[in-house]
Design an enzyme around this catalytic site. Structure first.
Site, PDB file in Angstrom:
ATOM      1  N   PHE A   1      42.451  33.812  30.614  1.00 28.76           N
ATOM      2  CA  PHE A   1      41.413  33.493  29.635  1.00 28.76           C
ATOM      3  C   PHE A   1      40.991  34.763  28.887  1.00 28.76           C
ATOM      4  O   PHE A   1      41.178  35.882  29.366  1.00 28.76           O
ATOM      5  CB  PHE A   1      40.210  32.851  30.356  1.00 28.76           C
ATOM      6  CG  PHE A   1      39.075  32.500  29.433  1.00 28.76           C
ATOM      7  CD1 PHE A   1      39.243  31.542  28.442  1.00 28.76           C
ATOM      8  CD2 PHE A   1      37.845  33.134  29.543  1.00 28.76           C
ATOM      9  CE1 PHE A   1      38.202  31.230  27.577  1.00 28.76           C
ATOM     10  CE2 PHE A   1      36.805  32.827  28.684  1.00 28.76           C
ATOM     11  CZ  PHE A   1      36.981  31.876  27.698  1.00 28.76           C
TER      12      PHE A   1
ATOM     13  N   ASN B   1      38.607  36.696  28.441  1.00 32.11           N
ATOM     14  CA  ASN B   1      37.835  37.851  28.921  1.00 32.11           C
ATOM     15  C   ASN B   1      38.343  38.400  30.254  1.00 32.11           C
ATOM     16  O   ASN B   1      37.686  39.203  30.893  1.00 32.11           O
ATOM     17  CB  ASN B   1      36.348  37.494  29.036  1.00 32.11           C
ATOM     18  CG  ASN B   1      36.098  36.441  30.105  1.00 32.11           C
ATOM     19  OD1 ASN B   1      37.012  36.038  30.808  1.00 32.11           O
ATOM     20  ND2 ASN B   1      34.861  35.999  30.224  1.00 32.11           N
ATOM     21  N   LYS B   2      39.535  37.979  30.690  1.00 35.45           N
ATOM     22  CA  LYS B   2      40.049  38.450  31.980  1.00 35.45           C
ATOM     23  C   LYS B   2      40.775  39.796  31.822  1.00 35.45           C
ATOM     24  O   LYS B   2      40.910  40.296  30.709  1.00 35.45           O
ATOM     25  CB  LYS B   2      40.984  37.387  32.586  1.00 35.45           C
ATOM     26  CG  LYS B   2      40.324  36.027  32.788  1.00 35.45           C
ATOM     27  CD  LYS B   2      39.174  36.078  33.792  1.00 35.45           C
ATOM     28  CE  LYS B   2      38.904  34.791  34.507  1.00 35.45           C
ATOM     29  NZ  LYS B   2      37.992  33.845  33.851  1.00 35.45           N
ATOM     30  N   ASN B   3      41.268  40.350  32.932  1.00 39.66           N
ATOM     31  CA  ASN B   3      41.934  41.661  32.861  1.00 39.66           C
ATOM     32  C   ASN B   3      43.286  41.597  32.148  1.00 39.66           C
ATOM     33  O   ASN B   3      43.782  42.603  31.657  1.00 39.66           O
ATOM     34  CB  ASN B   3      42.141  42.245  34.259  1.00 39.66           C
ATOM     35  CG  ASN B   3      40.838  42.661  34.911  1.00 39.66           C
ATOM     36  OD1 ASN B   3      39.773  42.127  34.577  1.00 39.66           O
ATOM     37  ND2 ASN B   3      40.891  43.617  35.817  1.00 39.66           N
TER      38      ASN B   3
ATOM     39  N   VAL C   1      44.932  39.078  29.223  1.00 42.67           N
ATOM     40  CA  VAL C   1      44.482  37.961  28.377  1.00 42.67           C
ATOM     41  C   VAL C   1      45.594  37.376  27.499  1.00 42.67           C
ATOM     42  O   VAL C   1      46.433  38.089  26.957  1.00 42.67           O
ATOM     43  CB  VAL C   1      43.290  38.357  27.459  1.00 42.67           C
ATOM     44  CG1 VAL C   1      42.108  38.808  28.274  1.00 42.67           C
ATOM     45  CG2 VAL C   1      43.679  39.411  26.448  1.00 42.67           C
TER      46      VAL C   1
END
Ligand SMILES: *Cc1c(COP(=O)(O)O)cnc(C)c1O
Length: 388
Positions: free
Chosen positions: A189, A191-193, A195
């Site tokens: 998603f 905003n993950k590490n 993306v």
């Protein structure tokens, strides 16, 4: 005031843009050779037997439960201190989430004593969540799972690239979070590490689980459109009910490049988290969870806990006036109306409720500098001092 410090930011640019443009020009847009290549690279990086790309992590968690045979009447242990999707996936299978408390303010991961205490004859699986990127005590979870014949599914959304440490004699030493349980689920998603906008992956060493997940992500069909288009198959069967949880080829193109950036960007997050710890050490009325932990985290977010006397919303408003964006991870799942109305008794999650009410997430992403972190920590200290 304008936002000076975003909670999160993404390291994405021209390389990703041209990879996506290549996919568009190729005209093959859904599940195909790029996805297969991304899966191979992801599995190789993780040291996992199989990786199956799925449209998002919520769908991956759903298919993990399905593939491991979790169904109506089964209980699944899950922390309440998590994103709601970890529990929603259990309801998709008409199974019952049984919420587990956290260790406490110094460790926001699930408490293994509580986990053990909540196992019943109906318990079928455990979903562990590696909060903020710090792996759960998997030695203990896997021992419990083995003795009670439970399936362990890792929600590794926060922990992509985190290497497990555990105790020095751990049999899982150095393994990636997500590859220790029977299946591990990841989110890409926005905003993950790592993306891709929307995207997910399931890893497992169990070939039959991987095969069931592959079928179920594409309607339960025994052959994919790619197989048909490339002349390898013309007819197919639907041996079991499936879903449309297919990822796109654009996702795979983005993910392949993002995966190459992961180690460096996690290393940067680790430096920034260390800087926060230095600047916030011994700050009155501020607790830093996981502060004792070895550098085994993917440092997805940087949570702090305020002392009970401090008005969190006022403090967050003050930080915002200084251009500092913050968030709260997480409102307890069991307190959402949909879950509250289904609980037959008090789930006794006092440590979850306490930490959740006092948590503030500070900005953390690879584009921050150590000076930024010093500035944010300084503003936080001043605002907390003014509030106590
Ligand atoms: C982001 C996240 C999810 C959901 O992932 P999606 O890809 O958005 O479906 C689930 N669990 C946790 C802990 C997350 O952070």
């Amino acid at each position: 005031m304008a936002l000076r410090y975003l909670l999160s930011d993404v390291d994405i640019g021209d390389e990703e843009a041209s990879a996506v443009a290549d996919v568009v020009r190729s005209k093959w847009l859904s599940l195909g050779p790029r996805t297969a290549a991304f899966e191979r690279e992801f599995a190789a990086y993780m040291g996992a037997g199989h990786a199956v790309a799925i449209s998002n992590c919520t769908a991956a968690l759903h298919l993990a439960l399905l593939a491991h045979g979790v169904g109506p009447g089964d209980e699944v242990l899950v922390p309440s201190y998590t994103f709601v999707a970890s529990a929603n996936a259990i309801l998709y299978q008409r199974a019952t989430p049984v919420f587990v408390d956290i260790v406490g303010p110094h460790d926001l991961n699930l408490c293994c004593d509580d986990l053990e205490a909540k196992v019943t004859p109906r318990t079928k699986a455990i979903i562990v969540v590696h909060v903020a990127g710090f792996p759960v005590d998997m030695d203990r979870v896997m021992r419990l799972a083995e003795s009670r014949q439970l399936t362990v599914i890792e929600d590794a959304c926060h922990a992509i690239g985190a290497r497990y440490q555990g105790q020095p004699d751990s049999q899982f030493l150095g393994r990636f979070a997500g590859t220790i349980g029977h299946s591990g689920c990841f989110s890409f998603f926005a905003n993950k590490n790592l993306v891709t906008g929307e995207g997910g992956m399931l890893v497992t060493d169990d070939a039959s689980v991987a095969e069931r997940v592959r079928l179920a992500r594409s309607h339960g069909m025994t052959k994919s459109s790619w197989d048909k288009a490339s002349g390898r198959a013309s007819d197919y069967d639907v041996p079991s009910l499936g879903f449309n949880y297919r990822p796109t080829e654009m996702t795979a193109a983005l993910g392949t490049i993002q995966l190459r950036k992961l180690e460096a960007s996690n290393a940067r997050r680790r430096e920034l988290a260390a800087a926060y710890r230095r600047h916030l050490a011994d700050t009155p009325a501020v607790t830093i969870p996981f502060a004792e932990r070895l550098p085994d985290s993917a440092h997805h977010i940087f949570p702090v806990l305020l002392d009970p006397g401090i008005d969190r919303s006022k403090l967050r408003a003050r930080l915002l006036e200084h251009g500092i964006q913050t968030s709260v991870h997480y409102p307890p799942v069991h307190e959402f109306s949909h879950y509250r109305s289904r609980l037959s008794s008090d789930p006794r999650l006092s440590r979850t409720v306490d930490a959740s009410a006092r948590e503030v997430t500070l900005p953390l992403h690879p584009f921050l500098t150590e000076t930024d972190v010093e500035e944010i920590a300084g503003v936080l200290k001043a605002c907390v001092a003014a509030a106590v």
